[in-house]
Design an enzyme around this catalytic site. Structure first.
Site, PDB file in Angstrom:
ATOM      1  N   THR A   1       0.864  -1.189   0.000  1.00 50.11           N
ATOM      2  CA  THR A   1       0.000   0.000   0.000  1.00 50.11           C
ATOM      3  C   THR A   1       0.893   1.230   0.000  1.00 50.11           C
ATOM      4  OG1 THR A   1      -1.834  -1.097   1.076  1.00 50.11           O
ATOM      5  CG2 THR A   1      -1.769   1.275   1.293  1.00 50.11           C
TER       6      THR A   1
ATOM      7  N   PHE B   1       1.205   5.176   0.738  1.00 50.71           N
ATOM      8  CA  PHE B   1       0.595   6.218   1.582  1.00 50.71           C
ATOM      9  C   PHE B   1       1.153   7.574   1.178  1.00 50.71           C
ATOM     10  CE2 PHE B   1       0.522   2.302   3.921  1.00 50.71           C
ATOM     11  CZ  PHE B   1      -0.634   2.328   4.685  1.00 50.71           C
TER      12      PHE B   1
END
Ligand code: PEP
Ligand code: MN
Length: 628
Positions: free
Chosen positions: A529, A531
């Site tokens: 992921t 960010f």
């Protein structure tokens, strides 16, 4: 301990054996098998059982307990007992790297290498003032003068120091200078030395002996712990002697996970002594990080061929710098980081080193967003949990926090669309950095719940999407959405749901004392992921290599082609383009683009000016450093 008895054992021999064990304070129970009898012995196992084995009627003695107690994992409920050295904690999420020459050889040489290892991101400066050399004719170290030089380097560069003590007679002197005692491999079983360092208030780095088993290694640690040192021992795997002559020693990488399972003490690796060859140091350092080491010890010399000891295994400063960058890349894959000090300054992010900054994230403590925040901004930042993405944006926009950390894209489930929409509502916010985190999901339940008992899953929709393949193998499970991965675990704990499971990181289960039924349930292990770190104002970041923009195109044929043409005209590389529907304008779209910042930043400025002029809506979201 189990004493296996001979089939021809006479009753008188059994009686004699039992009373001998009783005199040693041990209780016995006779167990009668079909073919053999054994004595189960209860109580502290004697360290030396050879005498028992020699008794008539005894066939074999099998030890069950461990001879070390304080060093054993069971002695501490924590997975690892971190050891503090200066500002660093060894055994926590940060990997701690100790670097410097084998020996202190001169004032100038040491100050020079201290500056270089510090600039490359090392945390602790190493250097031997007292050297245990295999030959009495080899350089024995500078002694007290060496300690004074180390202390000067600490003062100048703010690096704590680790240095070896070779004799109980030097313990007080070395203690007056060092932050961390090193007990070298040759002294691992010098019990008088171990007792002497244990009596000080300094932590101890204990190196594994040249031919020591893991049990002997832990028994030496036990000496230090038993000597009243508190829990301030760091173990160091530095290679053992084997039949293989290609390397100076054989770095026993498997000792790292083995020691993790047996002991709560932090363990670091020394691939310099482990291999004895500078060409092999970096590979083994990275392997040790991947194997779960809490840190590294690396020999670095300004000019290795001229070194007075261990030149062949010492890295050149530029090799160490490259190694630190590689360690920084590998560390997040195993949930570690090398610390904010490593980031290339200057950037607005360096402000947070003062430790006054606050950063908002969505979720509860333990959330992936919180881990990203800590990895990017360092341990000193105050992490402020928020219920929703909208609240997280509002916190940073209002100035309640200096930063917000938000998930933007996952490599399996795609964009986190609400955050692309929310960022448009806050024109004052800029992207000042990004970080990618490997996401490894676990199926978490109350202790004792078996997989057959699970009926319901509580999960963040993103987490459920990333585990789609696994969830498909359980079509009967009902899935409930929770807007926070860590929160889903808190939820099943709070409501005592024994027929339910949550999907989150293993660490959350550990924090809440729940159980992991299955680890790594994401559809692909390469699950990352990305960010964004958002700040009010705060752009652009110096040394940036990535720019993010958002724009609408005019409504005529070929408009997107023309817009992208502005980038082509200035030879700007486009990395990512995503369209989002514009609220209230059905079938009209807005484009989010990531661009590479070229060496000549002017080209980017010209391209962006042309794009802005052409598009009815345009905003530069941020110019920052790409995560990879
Ligand atoms: C050293 O660190 O320089 C050293 C002598 O190490 P070891 O005791 O592991 O040989
Ligand atoms: Mn050395």
């Amino acid at each position: 301990m189990i004493v296996v008895l001979r089939p021809d054992l006479q009753p008188a021999q059994l009686e004699a054996l039992q009373s001998l064990l009783a005199r040693k304070g041990l209780e016995t129970r006779l167990i009668q098998g079909a073919e053999r009898q054994v004595l189960a012995v209860i109580g502290q196992t004697p360290a030396d059982t050879r005498e028992l084995e020699l008794l008539p009627g005894v066939s074999q003695v099998i030890k069950v307990g461990r001879p070390y107690k304080l060093a054993a994992r069971e002695a501490n409920s924590q997975k690892t007992s971190p050891v503090t050295v200066g500002p660093w904690q060894i055994g926590g999420p940060q990997l701690v790297v100790m670097a410097g020459p084998c020996s202190v050889e001169s004032r100038q040489g040491l100050l020079d290498i201290a500056a270089k290892v510090k600039a490359a991101g090392a945390h602790i400066l190493r250097g031997g003032a007292y050297k245990p050399r295999s030959s009495p004719y080899a350089f024995q170290g500078m002694g007290l003068e060496g300690l004074e030089i180390l202390a000067e380097a600490r003062q100048l560069y703010g690096l704590p120091i680790v240095t070896e003590v070779v004799s109980p007679a030097h313990v007080d002197q070395v203690a007056a200078y060092t932050d961390l005692f090193q007990i070298g491999a040759r002294n691992m079983q010098n019990y008088e030395l171990l007792k002497a360092v244990a009596a000080t208030d300094k932590p101890v780095l204990l190196k594994r002996g040249l031919s020591a088993t893991i049990e002997e290694f832990l028994m030496s640690a036990e000496y230090v712990l038993a000597g009243g040192n508190g829990v301030r021992v760091i173990l160091c795997e530095r290679g053992i002697r084997t039949f293989e002559p290609s390397t100076r020693n054989t770095l026993d990488l498997s000792a790292i996970p083995v020691i993790r399972s047996l002991s709560h003490l932090p363990i670091i690796a020394d691939p310099s002594h482990g291999t004895g060859h500078r060409g092999y140091v970096a590979s083994m350092a990275l392997a040790a990080v991947a194997a779960g080491a809490d840190g590294l010890m690396i020999e670095v010399h300004p000019n290795p061929p001229e070194a007075l000891s261990d030149g062949a295994q010492s890295l050149y400063p530029h090799q160490f710098e490259k190694l630190m960058r590689d360690v920084a890349a590998v560390a997040p894959v195993v949930g570690r980081h090398v610390g904010v000090e490593f980031r290339r300054p200057p950037s607005p992010i360096t402000l947070t080193r003062q430790g006054e900054a606050k950063a908002a994230y969505q979720g509860e403590p333990g959330a992936y967003s919180e881990r990203a925040l800590r990895q990017f901004l360092g341990a000193n930042v105050e992490a402020v949990p928020c219920h929703s993405f909208a609240e997280t944006f509002a916190k940073v926009a209002s100035g309640d926090t200096q930063f917000a950390v938000l998930p933007m894209e996952n490599s399996l489930a795609g964009s986190v669309q609400p955050n692309y929409d929310l960022v448009l509502e806050y024109p004052d916010l800029s992207v000042v950095g990004e970080i990618t985190l490997r996401i490894c999901h676990s199926l978490i339940v109350h202790p004792g719940t078996r997989i057959e008992q699970v009926r319901r899953i509580y999960a963040h929709p993103q987490a459920a999407a990333q585990c789609e393949d696994f969830l498909r193998t359980h079509p009967d499970w009902e899935i409930f959405q929770v807007y926070d991965t860590a929160g889903s675990v808190h939820y099943i704990k709070k409501h005592q749901l024994r027929d339910a499971a949550a999907i989150a990181a293993r660490q959350v289960a550990e924090q809440l004392q729940l159980e992991v039924l299955q680890e790594g349930i994401e559809s692909h292990p390469r699950n990352f992921t990305r960010f964004w770190i958002l700040e009010r104002g705060g752009m652009p970041v110096i040394g940036a290599d990535k720019a993010s923009v958002v724009f609408d195109t005019p409504d005529h044929p070929g408009a997107l082609h023309q817009a992208l043409g502005k980038l082509t005209e200035h030879n700007i590389n486009l990395h990512r383009l995503e369209s989002r529907p514009i609220a209230g304008k059905p079938w009209e779209y807005r484009f989010f683009a990531d661009l590479q910042v070229p060496e000549e930043a002017d080209r980017l400025l010209q391209a962006l000016a042309a794009l802005e002029e052409f598009c009815p809506f345009y905003r530069l979201l941020g110019v920052y450093r790409a995560a990879d």
